[in-house]
Design a protein around this motif. Structure first.
Motif, PDB file in Angstrom:
ATOM      1  N   PRO A   7     -49.782  -0.809  32.034  1.00 31.18           N
ATOM      2  CA  PRO A   7     -50.193   0.578  31.804  1.00 31.18           C
ATOM      3  C   PRO A   7     -49.640   1.545  32.842  1.00 31.18           C
ATOM      4  O   PRO A   7     -49.338   2.693  32.536  1.00 31.18           O
ATOM      5  N   TYR A   8     -49.499   1.065  34.084  1.00 32.84           N
ATOM      6  CA  TYR A   8     -48.964   1.919  35.147  1.00 32.84           C
ATOM      7  C   TYR A   8     -47.537   2.359  34.813  1.00 32.84           C
ATOM      8  O   TYR A   8     -47.220   3.549  34.848  1.00 32.84           O
ATOM      9  N   GLY A   9     -46.697   1.401  34.463  1.00 37.73           N
ATOM     10  CA  GLY A   9     -45.318   1.721  34.086  1.00 37.73           C
ATOM     11  C   GLY A   9     -45.258   2.587  32.837  1.00 37.73           C
ATOM     12  O   GLY A   9     -44.457   3.534  32.759  1.00 37.73           O
ATOM     13  N   PHE A  10     -46.118   2.298  31.882  1.00 35.27           N
ATOM     14  CA  PHE A  10     -46.146   3.034  30.619  1.00 35.27           C
ATOM     15  C   PHE A  10     -46.449   4.513  30.840  1.00 35.27           C
ATOM     16  O   PHE A  10     -45.747   5.390  30.321  1.00 35.27           O
ATOM     17  N   LEU A  60     -57.957   7.413  43.564  1.00 30.66           N
ATOM     18  CA  LEU A  60     -59.391   7.114  43.563  1.00 30.66           C
ATOM     19  C   LEU A  60     -59.661   5.689  43.100  1.00 30.66           C
ATOM     20  O   LEU A  60     -60.481   4.979  43.686  1.00 30.66           O
ATOM     21  N   GLY A  61     -58.970   5.263  42.037  1.00 33.90           N
ATOM     22  CA  GLY A  61     -59.122   3.896  41.539  1.00 33.90           C
ATOM     23  C   GLY A  61     -58.736   2.866  42.580  1.00 33.90           C
ATOM     24  O   GLY A  61     -59.428   1.859  42.770  1.00 33.90           O
ATOM     25  N   SER A  62     -57.643   3.124  43.287  1.00 29.59           N
ATOM     26  CA  SER A  62     -57.172   2.193  44.320  1.00 29.59           C
ATOM     27  C   SER A  62     -58.145   2.109  45.486  1.00 29.59           C
ATOM     28  O   SER A  62     -58.387   1.030  46.030  1.00 29.59           O
ATOM     29  N   LEU A  63     -58.699   3.265  45.874  1.00 28.89           N
ATOM     30  CA  LEU A  63     -59.627   3.290  47.009  1.00 28.89           C
ATOM     31  C   LEU A  63     -60.932   2.552  46.708  1.00 28.89           C
ATOM     32  O   LEU A  63     -61.515   1.919  47.584  1.00 28.89           O
ATOM     33  N   THR A  81     -62.398  -1.767  33.652  1.00 30.08           N
ATOM     34  CA  THR A  81     -61.207  -0.914  33.708  1.00 30.08           C
ATOM     35  C   THR A  81     -60.635  -0.691  32.317  1.00 30.08           C
ATOM     36  O   THR A  81     -60.238   0.425  31.961  1.00 30.08           O
ATOM     37  N   ASN A  82     -60.619  -1.736  31.512  1.00 33.60           N
ATOM     38  CA  ASN A  82     -60.107  -1.606  30.142  1.00 33.60           C
ATOM     39  C   ASN A  82     -60.988  -0.713  29.284  1.00 33.60           C
ATOM     40  O   ASN A  82     -60.492  -0.009  28.402  1.00 33.60           O
ATOM     41  N   LEU A  83     -62.285  -0.720  29.544  1.00 30.53           N
ATOM     42  CA  LEU A  83     -63.186   0.201  28.837  1.00 30.53           C
ATOM     43  C   LEU A  83     -62.868   1.653  29.207  1.00 30.53           C
ATOM     44  O   LEU A  83     -62.871   2.538  28.346  1.00 30.53           O
ATOM     45  N   ILE A  84     -62.586   1.891  30.501  1.00 26.84           N
ATOM     46  CA  ILE A  84     -62.198   3.233  30.951  1.00 26.84           C
ATOM     47  C   ILE A  84     -60.916   3.674  30.249  1.00 26.84           C
ATOM     48  O   ILE A  84     -60.790   4.810  29.792  1.00 26.84           O
ATOM     49  N   GLY A 114     -57.926   3.975  35.842  1.00 29.16           N
ATOM     50  CA  GLY A 114     -57.741   2.643  35.271  1.00 29.16           C
ATOM     51  C   GLY A 114     -56.515   1.926  35.807  1.00 29.16           C
ATOM     52  O   GLY A 114     -56.578   0.753  36.175  1.00 29.16           O
ATOM     53  N   THR A 115     -55.395   2.643  35.890  1.00 25.93           N
ATOM     54  CA  THR A 115     -54.171   1.999  36.385  1.00 25.93           C
ATOM     55  C   THR A 115     -54.237   1.752  37.885  1.00 25.93           C
ATOM     56  O   THR A 115     -53.651   0.784  38.381  1.00 25.93           O
TER      57      THR A 115
END
Length: 206
Positions: A7-10, A60-63, A81-84, A114-115
């Protein structure tokens, strides 16, 4: 990989293709609400914020990732995460119908969160659950799926596929499919040995 670095690359590549359509949509929405068009610079500012809010969500997700994975385990966090990501996909899919460019902003922010989670959890979780002889190979899936995500974003972003003016909301929502795939398959994966040993104290399961 499909719900990890993919998803990050996408989302890095896919946002470029519907840019003209989204800027037009922002202006049309504003005219319908207030009866006057937006200044081109204001449209560009809003568009820039839509693009960059993804990075803010990712930060924020990474932190939050380290604390939450320690407390709730990596597999459970990845499922959440997939629900988000699915909620974000719904915001994107219905933004045009609801005539709300704010929904694109919220969806993009949620995708970022999410990513940010997925990109951190993916190498940790895959490395922990893989057999020793496959550990090097499975760790390389981070780069492989990141690149596949970029490629997939470029391919389906073509105007002949989903990059047209009529279909761009579905283009932005399409990564919800990868989240759905992982949400369906993750329950069959094991918990990470470190969680089983350190948090659960279950040496046998570890």
């Amino acid at each position: 990989g499909i719900g990890g670095s993919f998803p990050y690359g996408f989302h890095i590549s896919v946002i470029n293709y519907p840019s003209v359509h989204i800027r037009k949509f922002i202006n049309e929405t504003w005219i319908e609400r207030y009866g006057s068009p937006l200044h081109p610079e204001t449209i560009m500012l809003l568009w820039s914020f839509i693009v960059s809010v993804y990075g803010i969500g990712g930060l924020l997700g990474s932190l939050c990732c380290g604390y939450l994975t320690t407390r709730y385990r990596k597999k459970k966090c990845q499922m959440c995460t997939n629900l988000i990501m699915l909620i974000a996909a719904l915001f994107m899919a219905f933004s045009k119908t609801a005539k709300s460019f704010e929904m694109i902003l919220v969806g993009r922010f949620l995708y970022g969160i999410g990513t940010g989670f997925s990109l951190n959890i993916h190498p940790q979780y895959v490395g922990e659950i893989s057999p020793k002889k496959l550990r090097g190979f499975t760790n390389s899936t981070v780069a492989v799926f990141l690149t596949l995500g970029k490629l997939m974003g470029q391919v389906i972003g073509l105007r002949e596929i989903l990059g047209s003016e009529a279909l761009w909301p579905w283009l932005l929502a399409s990564s919800g499919i990868s989240a759905l795939v992982q949400l369906a398959t993750l329950p069959f994966f094991p918990d990470s040995p470190s969680y089983l040993l350190i948090q659960k104290g279950n040496e046998e399961a570890c």
